[in-house]
Design an enzyme around this catalytic site. Sequence first.
Site, PDB file in Angstrom:
ATOM      1  N   TYR A 138     -12.194  64.674  30.245  1.00  0.00           N
ATOM      2  CA  TYR A 138     -12.147  66.141  30.252  1.00  0.00           C
ATOM      3  C   TYR A 138     -11.325  66.602  29.068  1.00  0.00           C
ATOM      4  O   TYR A 138     -10.219  66.104  28.847  1.00  0.00           O
ATOM      5  CB  TYR A 138     -11.523  66.628  31.562  1.00  0.00           C
ATOM      6  CG  TYR A 138     -11.325  68.120  31.653  1.00  0.00           C
ATOM      7  CD1 TYR A 138     -12.413  68.985  31.705  1.00  0.00           C
ATOM      8  CD2 TYR A 138     -10.039  68.677  31.724  1.00  0.00           C
ATOM      9  CE1 TYR A 138     -12.226  70.360  31.803  1.00  0.00           C
ATOM     10  CE2 TYR A 138      -9.853  70.044  31.823  1.00  0.00           C
ATOM     11  CZ  TYR A 138     -10.946  70.891  31.867  1.00  0.00           C
ATOM     12  OH  TYR A 138     -10.772  72.253  31.965  1.00  0.00           O
ATOM     13  N   ASP A 233      -7.557  62.683  22.513  1.00  0.00           N
ATOM     14  CA  ASP A 233      -7.065  63.767  23.356  1.00  0.00           C
ATOM     15  C   ASP A 233      -5.866  63.229  24.139  1.00  0.00           C
ATOM     16  O   ASP A 233      -6.026  62.526  25.140  1.00  0.00           O
ATOM     17  CB  ASP A 233      -8.178  64.244  24.300  1.00  0.00           C
ATOM     18  CG  ASP A 233      -7.716  65.397  25.183  1.00  0.00           C
ATOM     19  OD1 ASP A 233      -6.491  65.590  25.308  1.00  0.00           O
ATOM     20  OD2 ASP A 233      -8.581  66.083  25.750  1.00  0.00           O
ATOM     21  N   LYS A 261       0.438  70.296  27.524  1.00  0.00           N
ATOM     22  CA  LYS A 261       1.306  69.939  28.664  1.00  0.00           C
ATOM     23  C   LYS A 261       2.779  69.742  28.295  1.00  0.00           C
ATOM     24  O   LYS A 261       3.515  70.714  28.217  1.00  0.00           O
ATOM     25  CB  LYS A 261       0.724  68.722  29.374  1.00  0.00           C
ATOM     26  CG  LYS A 261      -0.729  69.010  29.856  1.00  0.00           C
ATOM     27  CD  LYS A 261      -1.193  68.102  30.932  1.00  0.00           C
ATOM     28  CE  LYS A 261      -2.665  68.224  31.219  1.00  0.00           C
ATOM     29  NZ  LYS A 261      -3.058  69.023  32.348  1.00  0.00           N
TER      30      LYS A 261
HETATM   31  N1  PLP Z   1      -7.482  67.508  27.687  1.00  0.00           N
HETATM   32  C1  PLP Z   1      -7.036  66.798  28.729  1.00  0.00           C
HETATM   33  C2  PLP Z   1      -7.001  65.313  28.638  1.00  0.00           C
HETATM   34  C3  PLP Z   1      -6.598  67.443  29.890  1.00  0.00           C
HETATM   35  O1  PLP Z   1      -6.174  66.721  30.925  1.00  0.00           O
HETATM   36  C4  PLP Z   1      -6.650  68.852  29.934  1.00  0.00           C
HETATM   37  C5  PLP Z   1      -6.219  69.574  31.144  1.00  0.00           C
HETATM   38  O2  PLP Z   1      -5.924  69.025  32.158  1.00  0.00           O
HETATM   39  C6  PLP Z   1      -7.118  69.547  28.827  1.00  0.00           C
HETATM   40  C7  PLP Z   1      -7.523  68.855  27.710  1.00  0.00           C
HETATM   41  C8  PLP Z   1      -7.178  71.033  28.830  1.00  0.00           C
HETATM   42  O3  PLP Z   1      -5.891  71.563  28.748  1.00  0.00           O
HETATM   43  P1  PLP Z   1      -5.599  73.040  29.290  1.00  0.00           P
HETATM   44  O4  PLP Z   1      -5.737  72.988  30.777  1.00  0.00           O
HETATM   45  O5  PLP Z   1      -4.202  73.322  28.806  1.00  0.00           O
HETATM   46  O6  PLP Z   1      -6.607  73.938  28.652  1.00  0.00           O
END
Ligand code: PLP
Length: 426
Positions: A138, A233, A261
């Site tokens: 994700y 990511d 985060k």
């Molecule tokens: N990338 C990863 C690996 C994530 O776990 C998340 C959210 O949980 C995101 C991107 C998206 O981040 P945000 O919720 O701050 O938009």
Amino acid sequence: MSIFEQAQTLIPGGVNSPVRAFDAVGQDPLFIKSAQGAYLIDTHNRQFIDYVGGFGPMILGHANPLVCDAISKASHHGLSYGTCHPLEVKMAQLIQSIMPSIEMLRMVNSGTEAAMTAVRLARASTKKNKIIKFTGCYHGHCDALLVDAGSGAATLGIPSSPGIPQATTADTLTVEYNDIDRLSAAFLEYPDDIAAVFIEPICGNMGFVLPNPEFLNQLQALCQKHQSLLVFDEVMTGFRVALGGAQSLYDITPDITILGKIIGGGLPVGAIGGKKSILSQLAPSGPVYQAGTLSGNPITLASGYATLSICKQEAHTLYPQLNDYAKVLTSNIKSLAKNYHIPIQTAFKGGMFGLFFTDTPVTNYTQAKGANNALFKQFFQTMLAQGIYLPPSPFEACFISKAHTQDELNHTLNAIEQAFSCLKSI
Ligand code: PLP
């Protein structure tokens, strides 16, 4: 009317982010009134040991006094300037000192925004169109990456949500995690048109799934061969699985890293960083447009800078402590499960861990979906009833913080034994 019923009349599903609705675990969500250290306290004054950690940011535990002080002090100097301030530079320096692959950095307001920017930047800087992502990873809810096309060598993307035109995801290819053959096939099919491969180098969004280290090396080699960008990511894994993130653990230098985060310490944040030659193509030094009213917000940065500084200063004790705790927890889960004849798979790295109720190893999303999610639901409910808050879905990772101690560990293990004994009799 309960507060959740009121919420449902005003907020879609009663929640401001879907997983909070507890749909996967068949209960009403918790409404929290306060959080301290390793604990959440809900509006009924029930206390829970927290293994969600705000879905990742709360590595120091809740309401860490140094972080709260930093936020409070910063707030007296103004909340948003609409122009530059010195902490932006200090924050970029701090992140660069921890993650040397990040030669340049742009702060944004969420992981989603960082991923969206990475797609645009990758396409612009390579002058190629297609993006490869892995099923079960994700990267936020931006259109181009919200694709889960299921099996197939490298299936042309089908949007995961109504409202995303087919054309928007037509250039997104999905491949099963850890599957180098399918990945190679995707590159063979489009040898000159893959702009970037996006990956969670350790995946926390199909449950907790580790990469095969060779897979990451082969992925990097394919990207280099085809002059495609490797995008890690590390929104979840950055400063979490190790101070330097998954890239430090596996000794891989991605072209672009997406962060979020922990670098906000609990306030809304994201960042995109990487090679100077790529990042400098963002406006105004380059032609790729990206902007944000609240990007680099002084309060967010005060919170993130305080959090990350503590992580860096205490790295030699913090990360071994998180790792040990996760190791004890997962190894005990395994042996308890064996005693109660419960099928289980566990994995951990640094402050993240996960479990699947299945006899067979889980290395990708198909296998994750094959685990016994009904068993997870019972497990979640029994743990919650005993004051342990786990992620309310089998497809999320668990998080440990600096504030968790031996007491919380013991309490958690007792609760797990109790839960397993109930599962056995069901
Ligand atoms: N990338 C990863 C690996 C994530 O776990 C998340 C959210 O949980 C995101 C991107 C998206 O981040 P945000 O919720 O701050 O938009």
